[in-house]
Design a protein around this motif. Sequence first.
Motif, mmCIF file in Angstrom:
data_model
loop_
_atom_site.group_PDB
_atom_site.id
_atom_site.type_symbol
_atom_site.label_atom_id
_atom_site.label_comp_id
_atom_site.label_asym_id
_atom_site.label_seq_id
_atom_site.Cartn_x
_atom_site.Cartn_y
_atom_site.Cartn_z
ATOM 1 N N UNK A 37 -81.290 -72.352 35.932
ATOM 2 C CA UNK A 37 -81.855 -73.672 36.207
ATOM 3 C C UNK A 37 -82.340 -74.299 34.905
ATOM 4 N N UNK A 38 -82.072 -75.586 34.735
ATOM 5 C CA UNK A 38 -82.602 -76.300 33.572
ATOM 6 C C UNK A 38 -84.069 -76.666 33.858
ATOM 7 N N UNK A 63 -72.594 -75.657 41.101
ATOM 8 C CA UNK A 63 -72.544 -74.713 39.977
ATOM 9 C C UNK A 63 -71.724 -75.310 38.834
ATOM 10 N N UNK A 64 -72.238 -75.226 37.615
ATOM 11 C CA UNK A 64 -71.516 -75.736 36.443
ATOM 12 C C UNK A 64 -71.972 -74.962 35.213
ATOM 13 N N UNK A 65 -71.040 -74.288 34.552
ATOM 14 C CA UNK A 65 -71.324 -73.519 33.326
ATOM 15 C C UNK A 65 -72.460 -72.519 33.542
ATOM 16 N N UNK A 66 -72.521 -71.964 34.763
ATOM 17 C CA UNK A 66 -73.535 -70.962 35.054
ATOM 18 C C UNK A 66 -74.877 -71.522 35.485
ATOM 19 N N UNK A 67 -74.979 -72.847 35.585
ATOM 20 C CA UNK A 67 -76.230 -73.511 35.957
ATOM 21 C C UNK A 67 -76.064 -74.235 37.291
ATOM 22 N N UNK A 68 -77.189 -74.464 37.969
ATOM 23 C CA UNK A 68 -77.235 -75.318 39.152
ATOM 24 C C UNK A 68 -77.498 -76.737 38.651
ATOM 25 N N UNK A 94 -79.062 -79.983 29.468
ATOM 26 C CA UNK A 94 -79.775 -78.814 28.960
ATOM 27 C C UNK A 94 -78.982 -77.516 29.104
ATOM 28 N N UNK A 95 -77.881 -77.550 29.864
ATOM 29 C CA UNK A 95 -77.023 -76.365 29.965
ATOM 30 C C UNK A 95 -76.261 -76.107 28.675
ATOM 31 N N UNK A 96 -76.182 -77.098 27.799
ATOM 32 C CA UNK A 96 -75.437 -76.937 26.558
ATOM 33 C C UNK A 96 -76.194 -76.012 25.606
ATOM 34 N N UNK A 97 -75.489 -75.456 24.646
ATOM 35 C CA UNK A 97 -76.088 -74.523 23.708
ATOM 36 C C UNK A 97 -76.607 -75.227 22.467
ATOM 37 N N UNK A 98 -77.809 -74.873 22.064
ATOM 38 C CA UNK A 98 -78.390 -75.394 20.830
ATOM 39 C C UNK A 98 -78.696 -74.218 19.910
ATOM 40 N N UNK A 99 -78.359 -74.351 18.641
ATOM 41 C CA UNK A 99 -78.667 -73.307 17.675
ATOM 42 C C UNK A 99 -78.840 -73.920 16.300
ATOM 43 N N UNK A 100 -79.518 -73.178 15.427
ATOM 44 C CA UNK A 100 -79.687 -73.665 14.067
ATOM 45 C C UNK A 100 -79.246 -72.598 13.080
ATOM 46 N N UNK A 101 -78.691 -73.047 11.974
ATOM 47 C CA UNK A 101 -78.259 -72.193 10.885
ATOM 48 C C UNK A 101 -79.135 -72.511 9.686
ATOM 49 N N UNK A 102 -79.731 -71.476 9.073
ATOM 50 C CA UNK A 102 -80.643 -71.678 7.955
ATOM 51 C C UNK A 102 -80.239 -70.802 6.777
ATOM 52 N N UNK A 103 -80.592 -71.277 5.575
ATOM 53 C CA UNK A 103 -80.345 -70.526 4.352
ATOM 54 C C UNK A 103 -79.500 -71.330 3.379
ATOM 55 N N UNK A 104 -79.546 -71.001 2.094
ATOM 56 C CA UNK A 104 -78.853 -71.792 1.080
ATOM 57 C C UNK A 104 -77.337 -71.801 1.229
ATOM 58 N N UNK A 105 -76.777 -70.794 1.908
ATOM 59 C CA UNK A 105 -75.318 -70.699 2.070
ATOM 60 C C UNK A 105 -74.851 -71.201 3.436
ATOM 61 N N UNK A 106 -75.778 -71.795 4.236
ATOM 62 C CA UNK A 106 -75.444 -72.138 5.626
ATOM 63 C C UNK A 106 -74.289 -73.133 5.725
#
Length: 375
Positions: free
Chosen positions: A9-10, A25-30, A56-68
């Motif tokens: 659930x979102x 049901x959509x992408x594993x969410x109600x 909110x079912x979508x994926x959020x992520x962050x990449x950190x560091x000088x080589x990102x």
Amino acid sequence: MNAAAPLLKTPLHALHLELGARMVPFAGYDMPVQYPHGLMAEHLHTRAAAGLFDVSHMGQLRLEGPDAAAALESLLPQDVIGLGLHRQRYGLLLDEAGGILDDLMFVNRGEDLFLIVNGACKAADIAWIVQHIGTRCRITPMPEQALLALQGPKAAEALARLLPGVGQLVFMTGSPFTWQGHALYITRSGYTGEDGFEISLPGEAAEAFARALLAQPEVGPIGLGARNSLRLEAGLCLYGNDIDTTTTPAQAALNWAIQKVRRHGGARAGGFPGAARVLDELDDPASLPRKRVALVGLERVPVREHTELQDTAGQHIGTVTSGLLSPCLNQPIALAYVDLAHAEAGTTVQAIVRGKKVPMQVAAAPFVPHRYHRG
């Protein structure tokens, strides 16, 4: 036999139920497919005013560091290193054969690269990214974050009442904001073809913020059904329908998404999975086995995904990947893959609907003009 995993659930789930949404049901969410006014009304409301979508079912992520940036660029055919501060870009995550694992959005926020990936793909995407560049940068999934989209010609007007200054953003730029003590990150982007915004915010703030938006006279709640019809009118691909690992960027007509610097002759050409095939196809379009095209119906018969396409002689030439009756145009529209000989604009093809031939014509996309705010 294992029972199916319960649907996730979102943070807006209770609000959707309160608003009378029909949940699916959509992408594993109600998720809400539509509200009591119905898909057609929601679609037209978004085109005329402003629609609020829970993504909110979508994926959020962050990449950190000088080589990102260099690390991410090793996985995408896009220019990551050259992306300016608080600029956003559309990207393609490719496999070793040049097939599309997912499409995504990424933003250079200065302290990190912020990625938004498709809900059904997010676990596999994160695993792929960690496997390939996990030693080069810090990769942090953000499951605690909600994601809302506010789309339509009156979106900026409505959002500015809550967040003065948001109207200064232009298409594909972003900025941090604060609302009632909560940190938000907002980009002026979306997947409807309209002006609009995507708002990443803490899950615990999502319901209050959504209610504040829905209290604005321009804003109505919009479900997955209208989200699909809006993106199709805008000529935009849906992952799993119009693009997947069997399609390459050139076959999917996504050449525009690959910057010159990453192509043959560019300063940072290649160096991403499937680069040889992807760049060869970009250089030699005549070599493509098939190509994604836009189709408009010549009769008022809806043509759905998986519908076979034939030429006028009855030979199989392709398949529809997305299709419906356009609410704005009141005529059938579709995206499809056809062999190269039938990909030219103006070509007539036959869709086989319940055994009957329905004529369609290859057309220019988008079906409904984009109205992005470019400043």
